[in-house]
Every structure is written in C-alpha cells, then in structure tokens.
Scaffold this active site. Structure first.
Site, PDB file in Angstrom:
ATOM      1  N   THR A 171       0.799  -1.227   0.000  1.00  0.00           N
ATOM      2  CA  THR A 171       0.000   0.000   0.000  1.00  0.00           C
ATOM      3  C   THR A 171       0.834   1.279   0.000  1.00  0.00           C
ATOM      4  OG1 THR A 171      -0.092   0.027   2.417  1.00  0.00           O
ATOM      5  CG2 THR A 171      -1.861  -1.146   1.256  1.00  0.00           C
ATOM      6  N   LYS A 172       2.144   1.167   0.040  1.00  0.00           N
ATOM      7  CA  LYS A 172       2.977   2.351   0.228  1.00  0.00           C
ATOM      8  C   LYS A 172       3.209   3.118  -1.072  1.00  0.00           C
ATOM      9  CE  LYS A 172       3.439   1.818   4.655  1.00  0.00           C
ATOM     10  NZ  LYS A 172       2.586   0.660   4.912  1.00  0.00           N
TER      11      LYS A 172
END
Length: 386
Positions: free
Chosen positions: A193-194
């Site tokens: 998700t980064k």
C-alpha cells in the site's frame, strides 16, 4: 461502482523488470538489490534542498524485507537492552511498538496532536525516565513530525532518534527530504500500500557507518561481509557468523520492482497530490468533515488521506455499501488487548488519540484512482457524513 481502498501501481515496466531478474539467475539478494540501495541513497541525496547540508555526502541505504525489520535492526544497532524504554506514539501500526518488545524493552506510549495525528512533542519530556533510550517519531500519513523539537529533547537527554518513515516517501521537513535529517536511522516501508511498493520490503538509511555495518551483518544471519557474494564467481564458500543475526534481506525480484518504482516516484507523488487537492477543495466548506492539517514548513508524501467525522462507523458502512473501500489508521496501541494487559496502558492517558480514533476514516488515494472515482467518493462522503 467498485473502488478498492488501494491498488498498487504496477505496469509492464515492473513486470519486465521482474522477468529480467528471474532470467538473470539471481532470485534472492544479489546485484539488483545492491543497485536499488545505491539508487535509493542517491535519490535521498539528490532531492535534498540546497540550503541544507548533509552530515556526509554518502548515505548508507540498506535494503530489508520490511520496515519492521528496519526498525528492529535500528534498535539493535543502538544496542537496546532489556528493560530499556523507547517512546513511541500510540497512534501507529503495531510494528512500531512491537520491535521494542523484541528486546524485552518497554514501549512507552505518547499521545498525539489532534490536527496532524503526529506525536505530541509537548508530552514527550514528561515520559522520559532514567531508562529511556530512544524516541521513534512516526511521520503519520507522510507528514513529518516536529523534528527540531524532537532533536532538541533527544540531545538534552542523550537519546537516540529513529524515524518511522513508513509513510514518508517522499516527504520534506523544512526543505530537507525525510531520510536526510540527523536521526540515527530512518526506516522506510515498501509494503503493497505504500507510495513505493516492492510487494514486501523496507529500507534503513543512516549516516552512521558503524550502525550501517551492524545492520548489514544482522540482516543475513550475522554473517560477515557480503554473504550474497559467496554464490558468485568472485566469491568463496568460507564465511563466519559474527553476530546473532536474522533473515531480513531483500531479494533481487523485489529490488527489481523497486528500481522501476523509484524512477516513477515523482510521477506517482504528483498524482496523489492531485487527488488530495481535489478532496481538500471538495471538503473545504463541508461542516463535519475534518481533513488532516498540513503544517506550512513541511511537505507530505500524501500516503494517506484521512478525515474526521462524528459518525465514523455508520459512514464506513454506507461507503462500503456503495462499493467504496476505506480504512482506519490506526487502532491505537493502548487499545490492543496484548499491549493493554502486558504494559498496563490506561485509556484515560491518551485522550487525543482516543478522540481521533473514533472519528477517523482513511479514503482511497493512489495513482490509478480515476477522476470519476474521486468524484463518487466525495459525493457520498458529503452526503452521509455528520
């Protein structure tokens, strides 16, 4: 409409890079991992403001299989011991406190600011005792913490500072890119998700060569110097274990993705900012919807877009009903049964974090989110928020 909370930005470029890594014969840590480390270090140095001078012109960047591993080895580098204390914000992912417990040390929780959700620096000194060894500020959502004040406190009490920068790529504090401040170490995450994703992965950066050497040795079983070279033509079979290490190395498959994503970092950042600006404009005059406040002297990575509303749970249900994926960042550490029961944290000691938790929703913000999807999210938040 079906809108995921997050989609990793993967194109044919990343796919081709993985295929080349596989064809190279290096599927574990090898030359591509070392290339990623070099390019990451160069990125931090290159993107620093000309008005700021780094402690050194060389920055060690050490790849790992997660930001959790980076935080763990950073604490090992400073020689954290049993019963030592480390100050961390209660509003963070559990990993920030978890790594402290690996040493049988004590995570000492600090409350947060209402406007930014970052650690409240006015509360830190009240928590310092003779056992305090370090502070781990978490740059929540990508906005840097009040680092000048944190460094001042750390210097006064001779404490180490390790930045949890899992959200903060690229973020800037008073013109300096996160990773280029004077912390003992800065730990980045490349989780799915980064803002830069290798699937799983992390990076520790430091100006301290002694710390860097210790982290490099400990990321691969405590084996001395460049163990990955043992399997190359220039290497040899002999090795020595010089510390009680861990299996924390990155692979060339992950690093190949990282090299490609690093080239696209500015492009992905601009897209996130565009989405954030649209949210800001839409919610500017909406009563009952409170976005995070960004302080004037810093720039966020736009990793998260968080709003506070009175009817958090019912709004989440309604958004989910319309196919909009959302999340909550975070359930505070002091609310988790294990930490509450083990360390005796009391709910009343963290009034701001409690208030923030019951109001907060994280909305989708990622490069592949379309204008129509942003518009649909905004319309439903405005319609159902209280």
């Amino acid at each position: 409409m079906d809108i995921n909370f997050h989609k990793t930005h993967i194109t044919q470029d990343e796919i081709d890079a993985v295929v080349l890594a596989l064809k190279s014969g290096w599927t574990t840590m090898g030359p591509k991992t070392i290339e990623f480390e070099r390019k990451f270090s160069e990125h931090i140095l290159k993107n620093n403001s000309s008005s700021i001078t780094f402690n050194t012109q060389f920055l060690h960047a050490i790849s790992l299989n997660s930001a959790t591993a980076a935080l763990h080895l950073a604490l090992k580098a400073i020689n954290l011991k049993e019963n030592d204390e480390v100050i961390v914000p209660t509003n963070t992912f559990v990993a920030t406190a978890e790594v402290v417990t690996y040493f049988k040390a004590i995570p000492v929780l600090c409350d947060i600011e209402y406007e930014t959700h970052n650690i409240d620096v006015t509360q830190i000194e009240k928590l310092i005792t003779s056992k305090t060894r370090a502070i781990i500020p978490v740059h929540y959502g990508g906005q840097p913490c009040d680092m000048d004040e944190i460094f001042e406190i750390a210097n006064k009490h001779e404490l180490n500072v390790i930045e949890d920068a899992a959200h903060a790529l690229p973020s800037y504090y008073k013109g300096t890119i996160i990773g280029g401040l004077k912390s003992d170490a800065t730990c980045f995450s490349f989780y799915a998700t980064k803002t830069l994703s290798t699937g799983e992965g992390g990076m520790l950066v430091t100006n301290n060569s002694q710390y860097a050497d210790k982290v490099r040795i400990n990321r691969l079983h405590g084996i001395s110097k460049d163990p990955w070279k043992r399997f190359s033509q220039s290497g040899g079979w002999y090795y020595e274990v010089v510390d009680n290490g861990h299996k924390y190395n990155m692979t060339d498959i992950n690093a190949a993705i990282g090299v490609v994503q690093l080239k696209k970092l500015e492009e992905m950042f601009k897209k996130r900012k565009e989405i954030s600006d649209k949210y800001d404009l839409a919610f500017e005059s909406v009563k009952g919807v409170e976005p995070l406040q960004i302080k004037r002297d810093r720039k966020t990575s736009y990793h998260l877009y968080v709003i506070k509303v009175k009817n958090r749970d019912s709004l989440i249900s309604k958004l989910n009903e319309f196919g909009i994926g959302v999340s909550v960042h975070y359930i505070p550490i002091h609310m988790h049964p294990y930490y509450k029961e083990t360390y005796g944290y009391k709910q009343e000691d963290y009034p701001v974090a409690n208030q923030v938790y019951y109001k907060s929703i994280s909305l989708p913000i990622y490069p592949d989110l379309s204008d129509d999807e942003v518009k649909f999210i905004v319309e439903n938040v405005i319609k159902y928020a209280e």
